[in-house]
Design a protein around this motif. Structure first.
Motif, PDB file in Angstrom:
ATOM      1  N   THR A  69    -102.026  78.535 -56.205  1.00 36.27           N
ATOM      2  CA  THR A  69    -102.941  77.831 -55.311  1.00 36.27           C
ATOM      3  C   THR A  69    -104.387  78.229 -55.607  1.00 36.27           C
ATOM      4  O   THR A  69    -104.635  79.321 -56.121  1.00 36.27           O
ATOM      5  N   PRO A  70    -105.341  77.345 -55.288  1.00 36.84           N
ATOM      6  CA  PRO A  70    -106.751  77.669 -55.539  1.00 36.84           C
ATOM      7  C   PRO A  70    -107.214  78.961 -54.849  1.00 36.84           C
ATOM      8  O   PRO A  70    -108.032  79.691 -55.393  1.00 36.84           O
ATOM      9  N   ALA A  71    -106.690  79.243 -53.675  1.00 34.26           N
ATOM     10  CA  ALA A  71    -107.041  80.490 -52.987  1.00 34.26           C
ATOM     11  C   ALA A  71    -106.480  81.703 -53.730  1.00 34.26           C
ATOM     12  O   ALA A  71    -106.954  82.826 -53.547  1.00 34.26           O
ATOM     13  N   GLY A  72    -105.452  81.468 -54.549  1.00 35.81           N
ATOM     14  CA  GLY A  72    -104.894  82.525 -55.378  1.00 35.81           C
ATOM     15  C   GLY A  72    -103.885  83.425 -54.719  1.00 35.81           C
ATOM     16  O   GLY A  72    -103.365  84.339 -55.343  1.00 35.81           O
ATOM     17  N   THR A  73    -103.556  83.183 -53.463  1.00 38.15           N
ATOM     18  CA  THR A  73    -102.672  84.095 -52.739  1.00 38.15           C
ATOM     19  C   THR A  73    -101.190  83.774 -52.876  1.00 38.15           C
ATOM     20  O   THR A  73    -100.358  84.620 -52.588  1.00 38.15           O
ATOM     21  N   SER A  74    -100.877  82.553 -53.298  1.00 36.27           N
ATOM     22  CA  SER A  74     -99.463  82.209 -53.454  1.00 36.27           C
ATOM     23  C   SER A  74     -99.239  81.379 -54.714  1.00 36.27           C
ATOM     24  O   SER A  74    -100.166  80.796 -55.278  1.00 36.27           O
ATOM     25  N   VAL A  75     -97.997  81.350 -55.138  1.00 36.31           N
ATOM     26  CA  VAL A  75     -97.569  80.613 -56.321  1.00 36.31           C
ATOM     27  C   VAL A  75     -96.439  79.690 -55.901  1.00 36.31           C
ATOM     28  O   VAL A  75     -95.493  80.127 -55.246  1.00 36.31           O
ATOM     29  N   HIS A  76     -96.562  78.414 -56.261  1.00 36.35           N
ATOM     30  CA  HIS A  76     -95.507  77.450 -55.975  1.00 36.35           C
ATOM     31  C   HIS A  76     -94.693  77.227 -57.245  1.00 36.35           C
ATOM     32  O   HIS A  76     -95.253  76.958 -58.301  1.00 36.35           O
ATOM     33  N   LEU A  77     -93.392  77.346 -57.122  1.00 34.50           N
ATOM     34  CA  LEU A  77     -92.464  77.030 -58.202  1.00 34.50           C
ATOM     35  C   LEU A  77     -91.865  75.680 -57.874  1.00 34.50           C
ATOM     36  O   LEU A  77     -91.401  75.456 -56.757  1.00 34.50           O
ATOM     37  N   ILE A  78     -91.883  74.776 -58.850  1.00 35.80           N
ATOM     38  CA  ILE A  78     -91.508  73.387 -58.596  1.00 35.80           C
ATOM     39  C   ILE A  78     -90.470  72.941 -59.612  1.00 35.80           C
ATOM     40  O   ILE A  78     -90.612  73.178 -60.809  1.00 35.80           O
ATOM     41  N   VAL A  79     -89.431  72.273 -59.127  1.00 37.85           N
ATOM     42  CA  VAL A  79     -88.450  71.609 -59.978  1.00 37.85           C
ATOM     43  C   VAL A  79     -88.568  70.116 -59.720  1.00 37.85           C
ATOM     44  O   VAL A  79     -88.597  69.680 -58.568  1.00 37.85           O
ATOM     45  N   VAL A  89     -87.315  63.278 -57.303  1.00 39.87           N
ATOM     46  CA  VAL A  89     -87.458  64.278 -56.247  1.00 39.87           C
ATOM     47  C   VAL A  89     -88.161  65.503 -56.837  1.00 39.87           C
ATOM     48  O   VAL A  89     -87.953  65.848 -57.994  1.00 39.87           O
ATOM     49  N   HIS A  90     -89.029  66.105 -56.032  1.00 43.78           N
ATOM     50  CA  HIS A  90     -89.690  67.358 -56.365  1.00 43.78           C
ATOM     51  C   HIS A  90     -89.233  68.372 -55.323  1.00 43.78           C
ATOM     52  O   HIS A  90     -89.300  68.099 -54.123  1.00 43.78           O
ATOM     53  N   VAL A  91     -88.791  69.527 -55.783  1.00 47.06           N
ATOM     54  CA  VAL A  91     -88.356  70.588 -54.879  1.00 47.06           C
ATOM     55  C   VAL A  91     -89.214  71.811 -55.185  1.00 47.06           C
ATOM     56  O   VAL A  91     -89.401  72.155 -56.350  1.00 47.06           O
ATOM     57  N   TYR A  92     -89.748  72.444 -54.130  1.00 45.20           N
ATOM     58  CA  TYR A  92     -90.608  73.594 -54.383  1.00 45.20           C
ATOM     59  C   TYR A  92     -90.394  74.695 -53.355  1.00 45.20           C
ATOM     60  O   TYR A  92     -89.887  74.467 -52.263  1.00 45.20           O
ATOM     61  N   GLY A  93     -90.790  75.867 -53.773  1.00 43.32           N
ATOM     62  CA  GLY A  93     -90.811  77.026 -52.898  1.00 43.32           C
ATOM     63  C   GLY A  93     -92.017  77.864 -53.268  1.00 43.32           C
ATOM     64  O   GLY A  93     -92.519  77.787 -54.392  1.00 43.32           O
ATOM     65  N   ALA A  94     -92.489  78.646 -52.343  1.00 44.65           N
ATOM     66  CA  ALA A  94     -93.681  79.460 -52.568  1.00 44.65           C
ATOM     67  C   ALA A  94     -93.334  80.939 -52.519  1.00 44.65           C
ATOM     68  O   ALA A  94     -92.464  81.358 -51.757  1.00 44.65           O
ATOM     69  N   VAL A  95     -94.021  81.692 -53.360  1.00 42.10           N
ATOM     70  CA  VAL A  95     -93.909  83.151 -53.352  1.00 42.10           C
ATOM     71  C   VAL A  95     -95.322  83.723 -53.296  1.00 42.10           C
ATOM     72  O   VAL A  95     -96.286  83.063 -53.684  1.00 42.10           O
ATOM     73  N   ASP A  96     -95.443  84.941 -52.816  1.00 38.88           N
ATOM     74  CA  ASP A  96     -96.742  85.598 -52.786  1.00 38.88           C
ATOM     75  C   ASP A  96     -97.166  85.925 -54.211  1.00 38.88           C
ATOM     76  O   ASP A  96     -96.338  86.318 -55.050  1.00 38.88           O
ATOM     77  N   PHE A  97     -98.444  85.764 -54.507  1.00 45.48           N
ATOM     78  CA  PHE A  97     -98.950  86.103 -55.825  1.00 45.48           C
ATOM     79  C   PHE A  97     -98.971  87.609 -56.012  1.00 45.48           C
ATOM     80  O   PHE A  97     -99.333  88.358 -55.113  1.00 45.48           O
ATOM     81  N   SER A  98     -98.568  88.031 -57.192  1.00 44.54           N
ATOM     82  CA  SER A  98     -98.644  89.434 -57.586  1.00 44.54           C
ATOM     83  C   SER A  98     -99.075  89.469 -59.047  1.00 44.54           C
ATOM     84  O   SER A  98     -98.457  88.813 -59.898  1.00 44.54           O
ATOM     85  N   GLU A  99    -100.119  90.214 -59.331  1.00 43.37           N
ATOM     86  CA  GLU A  99    -100.604  90.363 -60.705  1.00 43.37           C
ATOM     87  C   GLU A  99     -99.518  90.949 -61.600  1.00 43.37           C
ATOM     88  O   GLU A  99     -99.422  90.608 -62.780  1.00 43.37           O
ATOM     89  N   ASP A 100     -98.673  91.807 -61.035  1.00 41.79           N
ATOM     90  CA  ASP A 100     -97.593  92.411 -61.814  1.00 41.79           C
ATOM     91  C   ASP A 100     -96.556  91.380 -62.253  1.00 41.79           C
ATOM     92  O   ASP A 100     -95.971  91.491 -63.321  1.00 41.79           O
ATOM     93  N   VAL A 101     -96.306  90.395 -61.406  1.00 38.26           N
ATOM     94  CA  VAL A 101     -95.270  89.392 -61.698  1.00 38.26           C
ATOM     95  C   VAL A 101     -95.839  88.200 -62.464  1.00 38.26           C
ATOM     96  O   VAL A 101     -95.182  87.654 -63.350  1.00 38.26           O
ATOM     97  N   PHE A 102     -97.057  87.785 -62.149  1.00 35.20           N
ATOM     98  CA  PHE A 102     -97.687  86.616 -62.777  1.00 35.20           C
ATOM     99  C   PHE A 102     -98.997  87.026 -63.450  1.00 35.20           C
ATOM    100  O   PHE A 102    -100.085  86.631 -63.013  1.00 35.20           O
TER     101      PHE A 102
END
Length: 129
Positions: A69-79, A89-102
């Motif tokens: 997201t532009p705010a940078g606090t979360s990441v959306h994963l989309i199928v 169909v688009h299916v998505y879920g959000a996770v918190d952003f982490s520099e270690d993971v992304f």
């Protein structure tokens, strides 16, 4: 019958036919991307990836995307894919952003990614490539 009703029937039938985890919302419009499904309240990467892999297994022409997201606090994963009846169909879920993971995902960026990466993320401790 109008197209919105066709899309509503299609997603209802798809939800009835398969066993999915909790869904937070379903958005249906008559636009070019008519159906959006938001996964339930899970915010951990393995849970979101697992939920998306479940959906991916029920769709044709599957692709995946990641968006910070532009705010940078979360990441959306989309199928993205098509239900067997042909409706997109688009299916998505959000996770918190982490520099270690992304580590290589700047705020506001959107990237296509292989669907198999989601399968890797179903295991705790995986890092985005």
């Amino acid at each position: 019958m109008n197209t919105t009703m066709v899309f509503l029937d299609a997603i209802r039938d798809h939800l009835d036919l398969h066993v999915f985890g909790p869904v937070a919302s379903v958005s249906v419009t008559s636009g070019s991307d008519p159906i959006w499904v938001q996964l339930g309240a899970a915010r951990k990467l393995p849970e979101v990836a697992s939920g998306l892999m479940t959906w991916a297994g029920t769709l044709d022409e599957v692709s995946a995307q990641i968006w910070r997201t532009p705010a940078g606090t979360s990441v959306h994963l989309i199928v993205k894919g098509r239900m067997p009846c042909g409706v997109p169909v688009h299916v998505y879920g959000a996770v918190d952003f982490s520099e270690d993971v992304f580590p290589d995902l700047p705020a506001g960026s959107r990237q296509d990614m292989p669907v198999f990466v989601l399968r890797q993320w179903t295991r705790p401790g995986e890092v985005a490539a």
